[in-house]
Design an enzyme around this catalytic site. Structure first.
Site, PDB file in Angstrom:
ATOM      1  N   ASP A 209       0.594  -1.320   6.226  1.00  0.00           N
ATOM      2  CA  ASP A 209      -0.107  -1.812   7.407  1.00  0.00           C
ATOM      3  C   ASP A 209       0.893  -2.275   8.475  1.00  0.00           C
ATOM      4  O   ASP A 209       1.870  -2.956   8.160  1.00  0.00           O
ATOM      5  CB  ASP A 209      -0.980  -3.002   6.965  1.00  0.00           C
ATOM      6  CG  ASP A 209      -1.965  -3.433   8.017  1.00  0.00           C
ATOM      7  OD1 ASP A 209      -2.828  -2.630   8.390  1.00  0.00           O
ATOM      8  OD2 ASP A 209      -1.868  -4.599   8.478  1.00  0.00           O
ATOM      9  N   GLU A 256      12.729   4.155  -8.454  1.00  0.00           N
ATOM     10  CA  GLU A 256      12.943   3.786  -9.863  1.00  0.00           C
ATOM     11  C   GLU A 256      11.813   4.334 -10.743  1.00  0.00           C
ATOM     12  O   GLU A 256      11.932   4.368 -11.955  1.00  0.00           O
ATOM     13  CB  GLU A 256      12.930   2.258 -10.034  1.00  0.00           C
ATOM     14  CG  GLU A 256      14.126   1.543  -9.443  1.00  0.00           C
ATOM     15  CD  GLU A 256      13.870   0.040  -9.369  1.00  0.00           C
ATOM     16  OE1 GLU A 256      12.933  -0.472 -10.052  1.00  0.00           O
ATOM     17  OE2 GLU A 256      14.588  -0.622  -8.611  1.00  0.00           O
TER      18      GLU A 256
END
Ligand code: NOJ
Length: 541
Positions: A209, A256
């Site tokens: 956002d 990751e």
């Protein structure tokens, strides 16, 4: 190497409070979404993006988050979120959740702590608490305005309870949405944890956002431009270069994890080149192309915007992400039904021009085929696949968007594009809830556009979207390359692999090339002519 899914995915935006209510309280919820996931599979999208469903006092419909790790009881609980992710994955749908890092709710525990702490404290340093100007600090620290109207600063009571009001806090949006201070490492660390929490739960990505507003210019200098959502402005609170450090940090976290987790930026910046900076290989993956959404119904403007945005994104190796609708803008059917089609994305009330939704639907369908014929990724906002128009006659007393209140009742805001979904024409609340409850009423026009009126109906907007999505996948259009074709000034024309896409924008009917097979068209094609305000997909080879 397999192409990363986000490069060509079609992603369906779910606005949870308006999608499907399973409990009968009038608000959509997560179990309601789970029940309707097969519908999305049937439509043929690749993923869903859910607007916020976190704990929130709902001052901005959930974009005011009180706890990023908790589901608001209005929508269900964490187990429901987990079930939703699992069920979506079973159906081969990816799940993107909304991340709201620019501001918290004023009911977030951090803000509550800040209010009862001293100026200069660790607690206040998580936000922008600043002394006011003027002798007694009675003037706001600068002249910034809130996007929803009114000043971007609010003065608070002093922590010692004496009633002295010594500091102001910044809120670029509602007074209940205090901006976080992203120069503060503790804030950054908290969001690392938030990302990991949802990634661990299995989400495939985040829609970020107001991604361009986290970092503010040093010293918070004055800037008095008027602005609205989607305006691409450069200012001391917008698109500061320092913001890119945040996304490089987040990208490392996503990397990751296995499974191509991705970030999509909601960023309204000045030009495609500034936007592309967010899409460098070590930052975000995609960003909404709001220039495309905001384009007037004009062929030359479309050509220019498509070319410039694709060129800028290609330069950083990113796909372009097309979008025509979302929960913040006038729905495309109504936008394209204005006297000057597509000229404004502001919500409309009864006093405003009432769009010609018939003309608007014709154009919106044509725009959809243009969009879905382009290489890259695309978003479809719930109800767009039905051709739902904006609710432009909503009674004022039902309005809930803070824009309406903060603008002194001069801008009606975004409620009209957030109306509950239309599922079954003959059911109470059009099947949105089991008992007819609904947080906002649907306009009469929604009944004949309900899902059960369109699925399997030749020529319906739903079938147009379904066919376009299926063909787009079969012909790998999302991974294709665009080559411009010169047909006529009023026609946007390009080849994408074996498909020629033509969109006649307000022009006279145009003859289709001979010998081409019509794969799909937004209005019926007879006599070999492409009518005004229509799109066609042709097989060229
Ligand atoms: C953009 C969101 O899409 C909008 O709905 C919200 O009001 C603002 N950001 C503030 O979070």
């Amino acid at each position: 190497m397999a192409v990363e899914w986000w490069r060509d995915a079609v992603i369906y935006q779910i606005y949870p409070r308006s999608f499907a209510d399973s409990t009968g309280d009038g608000y959509g919820d997560l179990p309601g979404i789970v029940e309707r996931l097969p519908y999305l599979r049937q439509l043929g999208v690749d993923a869903v993006w859910l607007s916020p469903f976190y704990l929130s006092p709902m001052a901005d419909a959930g974009y005011d988050v009180a706890d990023y790790l908790t589901v608001d009881p209005l929508f269900g609980d964490l187990a429901d979120a987990q079930r939703l992710i699992e069920r979506a994955h079973e159906l081969d749908l990816r799940v993107i959740v909304d991340l709201v890092p620019n501001h918290t709710s004023d009911e977030h525990k951090w803000f509550r702590q800040a209010l009862v702490s001293e100026p200069g404290s660790v607690e206040r340093a998580r936000y922008h608490f600043v002394d006011g100007r003027g002798e007694g600090g009675e003037l706001p620290p600068n002249n910034w305005k809130s996007i929803f109207g009114g000043p971007a600063w609010t003065r608070i009571d002093d922590a010692d309870g004496t009633g002295d009001r010594t500091q102001w806090y910044l809120h670029l949006f509602d007074v209940k949405q205090p901006d976080l201070n992203w120069d503060n490492e503790e804030v950054r660390q908290h969001f690392d944890d938030v990302l990991r929490f949802w990634l661990d739960l299995g989400v495939d990505g985040f829609r970020v956002d107001v991604a361009h507003s986290l970092v503010k210019a040093d010293g918070l200098p004055d800037w008095d431009e008027e602005q609205a959502m989607l305006d691409g402005l450069v200012g001391p609170m917008w698109d500061q270069d320092g913001v890119h450090d945040v996304y490089r940090r987040w990208r490392k976290i996503l990397d990751e994890y296995d499974g191509d987790r991705s970030l999509v930026a909601e960023a309204w910046v000045a030009d495609p080149e500034r936007l592309a900076l967010y899409l460098r290989p070590d930052e975000m993956h995609t960003a909404f192309n709001f220039e495309f959404l905001d384009c007037r119904w004009d062929a030359a403007e479309y050509r220019e915007i498509i070319a410039s945005t694709m060129a800028a994104d290609e330069a950083v190796g990113a796909p372009t992400t097309w979008v025509l609708n979302n929960h913040d803008v006038l729905r495309s059917v109504s936008r394209f039904g204005l006297t000057d089609p597509g000229s404004s994305h502001e919500g409309l009330g009864s006093e405003d021009e009432q769009p010609d939704n018939e003309a608007g639907l014709r154009r919106a369908r044509a725009a959809a085929l243009m969009m879905l014929g382009l290489p890259g990724s695309a978003y479809v906002y719930q109800g767009e696949e039905l051709g739902l128009p904006e609710h432009t006659t909503l009674p004022d007393e039902l309005r809930q968007d803070p824009t309406w209140f903060r603008s002194g009742f001069t801008r009606v805001g975004r409620d009209g594009c957030r109306i509950p979904m239309a599922w079954e024409a003959a059911e109470p609340a059009l099947g949105f809830s089991p008992n007819g409850a609904r947080w906002l009423p649907q306009p009469d026009a929604y009944a004949e556009l309900a899902v059960d009126q369109q699925v399997g109906e030749d020529g319906s907007t739903w079938e147009l979207y379904r066919s376009a999505l299926a063909l787009r996948k079969e012909l790998a259009l999302g991974r294709g390359t665009l080559e411009w074709v010169d047909v006529a000034d009023d026609v946007v024309a390009f080849d994408n692999g074996p498909v020629r896409v033509l969109t006649n924008v307000l022009g006279s009917p145009v003859a289709l090339p001979e010998g081409c097979e019509v794969l799909l068209s937004s209005t019926p094609i007879d006599d070999g002519m492409l009518p005004t305000d229509a799109s066609v997909w042709l097989r060229t080879s």
